[in-house]
Design a protein around this motif. Structure first.
Motif, PDB file in Angstrom:
ATOM      1  N   ILE A  73       0.770  -1.123   0.144  1.00  0.00           N
ATOM      2  CA  ILE A  73       0.046  -0.111  -0.221  1.00  0.00           C
ATOM      3  C   ILE A  73       1.059   1.238  -0.012  1.00  0.00           C
ATOM      4  O   ILE A  73       1.539   1.506   1.073  1.00  0.00           O
ATOM      5  CB  ILE A  73      -1.008   0.112   1.214  1.00  0.00           C
ATOM      6  N   PRO A  74       1.001   2.046  -1.143  1.00  0.00           N
ATOM      7  CA  PRO A  74       1.815   3.399  -1.003  1.00  0.00           C
ATOM      8  C   PRO A  74       1.161   4.410  -0.185  1.00  0.00           C
ATOM      9  O   PRO A  74      -0.061   4.442   0.089  1.00  0.00           O
ATOM     10  CB  PRO A  74       1.351   3.829  -2.542  1.00  0.00           C
ATOM     11  N   LEU A  75       2.267   4.826   0.697  1.00  0.00           N
ATOM     12  CA  LEU A  75       1.942   5.779   1.837  1.00  0.00           C
ATOM     13  C   LEU A  75       2.241   7.238   1.332  1.00  0.00           C
ATOM     14  O   LEU A  75       1.484   8.081   1.368  1.00  0.00           O
ATOM     15  CB  LEU A  75       2.274   5.356   3.257  1.00  0.00           C
ATOM     16  N   LEU A  76       3.687   7.293   1.158  1.00  0.00           N
ATOM     17  CA  LEU A  76       4.141   8.513   0.908  1.00  0.00           C
ATOM     18  C   LEU A  76       5.716   8.640   0.205  1.00  0.00           C
ATOM     19  O   LEU A  76       6.026   7.335   0.006  1.00  0.00           O
ATOM     20  CB  LEU A  76       4.352   9.303   2.196  1.00  0.00           C
ATOM     21  N   GLU A  77       6.010   9.588  -0.367  1.00  0.00           N
ATOM     22  CA  GLU A  77       7.515   9.535  -0.666  1.00  0.00           C
ATOM     23  C   GLU A  77       8.536  10.318   0.225  1.00  0.00           C
ATOM     24  O   GLU A  77       8.272  11.448   0.610  1.00  0.00           O
ATOM     25  CB  GLU A  77       7.304  10.305  -1.913  1.00  0.00           C
ATOM     26  N   PHE A 112      -3.951   8.964   7.119  1.00  0.00           N
ATOM     27  CA  PHE A 112      -2.877  10.208   7.456  1.00  0.00           C
ATOM     28  C   PHE A 112      -1.619  10.342   6.762  1.00  0.00           C
ATOM     29  O   PHE A 112      -1.340  11.479   6.460  1.00  0.00           O
ATOM     30  CB  PHE A 112      -2.712   9.529   9.020  1.00  0.00           C
ATOM     31  N   LEU A 113      -0.828   9.298   6.453  1.00  0.00           N
ATOM     32  CA  LEU A 113       0.647   9.323   6.171  1.00  0.00           C
ATOM     33  C   LEU A 113       0.508  10.009   4.341  1.00  0.00           C
ATOM     34  O   LEU A 113       1.443  10.598   4.030  1.00  0.00           O
ATOM     35  CB  LEU A 113       1.364   8.266   5.960  1.00  0.00           C
ATOM     36  N   SER A 114      -0.583   9.830   3.773  1.00  0.00           N
ATOM     37  CA  SER A 114      -0.965  10.222   2.371  1.00  0.00           C
ATOM     38  C   SER A 114      -1.313  11.787   2.560  1.00  0.00           C
ATOM     39  O   SER A 114      -1.523  12.402   1.589  1.00  0.00           O
ATOM     40  CB  SER A 114      -1.724   9.405   1.722  1.00  0.00           C
ATOM     41  N   GLY A 115      -1.560  12.253   3.821  1.00  0.00           N
ATOM     42  CA  GLY A 115      -1.973  13.611   3.925  1.00  0.00           C
ATOM     43  C   GLY A 115      -3.568  13.789   3.645  1.00  0.00           C
ATOM     44  O   GLY A 115      -3.966  14.833   3.798  1.00  0.00           O
ATOM     45  N   LYS A 116      -4.316  12.744   3.710  1.00  0.00           N
ATOM     46  CA  LYS A 116      -5.777  12.804   3.356  1.00  0.00           C
ATOM     47  C   LYS A 116      -6.512  13.374   4.532  1.00  0.00           C
ATOM     48  O   LYS A 116      -7.508  13.706   4.397  1.00  0.00           O
ATOM     49  CB  LYS A 116      -6.359  11.667   2.981  1.00  0.00           C
ATOM     50  N   THR A 117      -5.819  13.061   5.817  1.00  0.00           N
ATOM     51  CA  THR A 117      -6.400  13.493   7.152  1.00  0.00           C
ATOM     52  C   THR A 117      -5.379  13.913   8.066  1.00  0.00           C
ATOM     53  O   THR A 117      -4.014  13.832   7.704  1.00  0.00           O
ATOM     54  CB  THR A 117      -7.008  12.288   7.735  1.00  0.00           C
ATOM     55  N   SER A 118      -5.768  14.514   8.703  1.00  0.00           N
ATOM     56  CA  SER A 118      -4.846  15.327  10.106  1.00  0.00           C
ATOM     57  C   SER A 118      -4.766  14.376  11.322  1.00  0.00           C
ATOM     58  O   SER A 118      -5.198  13.230  11.229  1.00  0.00           O
ATOM     59  CB  SER A 118      -5.360  16.471  10.532  1.00  0.00           C
ATOM     60  N   ALA A 119      -3.855  14.737  12.072  1.00  0.00           N
ATOM     61  CA  ALA A 119      -3.296  13.990  13.253  1.00  0.00           C
ATOM     62  C   ALA A 119      -4.292  14.237  14.468  1.00  0.00           C
ATOM     63  O   ALA A 119      -4.109  13.832  15.493  1.00  0.00           O
ATOM     64  CB  ALA A 119      -1.888  14.188  13.766  1.00  0.00           C
ATOM     65  N   VAL A 120      -5.319  15.094  14.294  1.00  0.00           N
ATOM     66  CA  VAL A 120      -6.096  15.653  15.276  1.00  0.00           C
ATOM     67  C   VAL A 120      -7.334  14.432  15.659  1.00  0.00           C
ATOM     68  O   VAL A 120      -7.931  14.181  14.563  1.00  0.00           O
ATOM     69  CB  VAL A 120      -6.709  16.956  15.095  1.00  0.00           C
TER      70      VAL A 120
END
Length: 234
Positions: free
Chosen positions: A101-105, A226-234
């Motif tokens: 599953i790709p997460l980030l670069e 979360f790590l792909s930036g689709k949601t925040s850490a809140v």
């Protein structure tokens, strides 16, 4: 004699298969709980995972998480043999028995004591142990540029690599995110590797299982979002 009639042993195996399938379906319907063994590379564990694990623990307090750090190669094997439920590793990973599953670069940088860097003059590099994808990228770049011979000094943590880079022992090779997280008032300078050697994807690996545990399914979904930036850490 009816040669087409199944043997008693065949019935037993079929019953066991159905029982296991029913058990998996039952587990899938429950709220995420129980043990979840996660693996990650040293850089990912130190920078990317803390806010994700905090968020996951708050939402699913019944999941008993454990975290192991190792090289991408070793973590991949631990997922394959069932020691880990999943792992965040440097990609790409092409294994037919694993879901990727790709997460980030991430961006790889050379960490140097001085602001001016002459690549042809570099000979000593501070790296993680064998099996590290970042190290493999560095070696590919050095061979591509004809930087031979070169010396590799192995370390187990990125703090050790940064400390030895500060002491002038050599040039570290780390991700920009990890390095910037631990820099002290610009005491070290970052020099990006050129493309295509600089960009390394981070992926989540898990075994291909039609009925993963609820805890694993929930963690994979949250990590991807979360790590792909689709949601925040809140």
């Amino acid at each position: 004699m009816d040669f087409c009639r199944p043997f008693p042993g065949d019935y037993a195996l079929r019953i066991l298969d159905l029982t296991e399938e029913a058990s998996r379906r039952l587990r899938h319907s429950r709220t995420p709980s129980g043990p979840l063994a996660i693996g990650a590379t040293e850089s990912t564990a130190g920078v990317r995972l803390p806010p994700l694990l905090t968020r996951f623990h708050r939402r699913y307090p019944g999941v008993e998480m454990s975290l192991i750090t190792d090289s991408s190669m070793e973590l991949t094997e631990k997922v394959r043999n069932g020691t880990l439920d999943c792992a965040l590793v440097a990609g790409p990973v092409n294994r037919p028995d694993l879901e990727c599953i790709p997460l980030l670069e991430e961006e790889l940088v050379l960490v140097h004591l001085h602001s001016q860097l002459n690549p042809s003059g570099l000979r000593t590099f501070l790296v993680f142990g064998s099996g590290c994808t970042y190290r493999a990228r560095l070696e590919s770049w050095l061979r591509h540029t004809g930087t031979l011979p070169f010396r590799l000094m192995e370390f187990g943590t990125f703090e050790a690599i940064l400390g030895c880079a500060r002491a002038g022992m050599g040039t570290g090779v780390l991700t920009r995110s990890a390095t910037e997280h631990w820099l002290r008032d610009g005491d070290l300078h970052l020099h990006p590797l050129p493309d295509p050697f600089a960009r390394v994807p981070t992926v989540l690996l898990r075994r291909r299982d039609p009925y993963p545990s609820p805890a694993l399914e929930a963690f994979a979904e949250m990590a991807e979002a979360f790590l792909s930036g689709k949601t925040s850490a809140v």
